[in-house]
Structures are given as structure tokens and as C-alpha cells.
Design a protein around this motif. Sequence first.
Motif, short mmCIF file in Angstrom:
data_model
loop_
_atom_site.label_atom_id
_atom_site.label_comp_id
_atom_site.label_asym_id
_atom_site.label_seq_id
_atom_site.Cartn_x
_atom_site.Cartn_y
_atom_site.Cartn_z
N ILE A 256 -9.55 -7.20 57.70
CA ILE A 256 -9.84 -6.03 56.86
C ILE A 256 -8.55 -5.28 56.55
O ILE A 256 -8.36 -4.78 55.44
N GLY A 257 -7.63 -5.23 57.50
CA GLY A 257 -6.33 -4.60 57.25
C GLY A 257 -5.58 -5.30 56.13
O GLY A 257 -4.96 -4.65 55.28
N ARG A 258 -5.62 -6.61 56.10
CA ARG A 258 -4.98 -7.37 55.02
C ARG A 258 -5.67 -7.09 53.68
O ARG A 258 -5.01 -7.00 52.65
N MET A 259 -6.99 -6.96 53.73
CA MET A 259 -7.74 -6.67 52.50
C MET A 259 -7.32 -5.33 51.92
O MET A 259 -7.32 -5.16 50.70
N ARG A 260 -6.98 -4.39 52.78
CA ARG A 260 -6.55 -3.06 52.30
C ARG A 260 -5.30 -3.19 51.42
O ARG A 260 -5.08 -2.35 50.54
#
Length: 70
Positions: A7-11
Motif C-alpha cells: 500500500i505504501g508503494r501504491m501511494r
Amino acid sequence: MNLYALIGRMRILSDDEVVHAAERAGRLIIETYLAPNTSFVDLPGFLEEMDPLREFGEACRREVQAIPPH
């Protein structure tokens, strides 16, 4: 932890709609994991009403469709 890293990468790479859908899916998965076990008899109804990745998948599809063709 892997879920939070993804999810951090998606941000960084995805729009807000995709990130929020991923966060909601992650919360639902964790809440389901921590919930009391479901009996086998209740399972068919439970599966019909719960699709933790549906909203996320739809948000991803909209994002991809919004990318202009080259």
C-alpha cells in the motif's frame, strides 16, 4: 507487514481512489482474520456478501482505463 509495504508503494504510483480502496481491503482482511470462525453452514452466504478485493479491483480498472493510449 507486506500488505502495508504494498500500500505504501501504491501511494507513490496510484491515484487516491486506488490507495483508499487498498486500505479498506486491507482493513477488511485483517478484521475478517481476527473475527470468530464462521461455520461451514454459514460459509456460502458469507462468501457472497464479502469480496475484499472487488472495490480495489474496480478502482484499479478505472485508473488503467483513464490512462491515455500512446
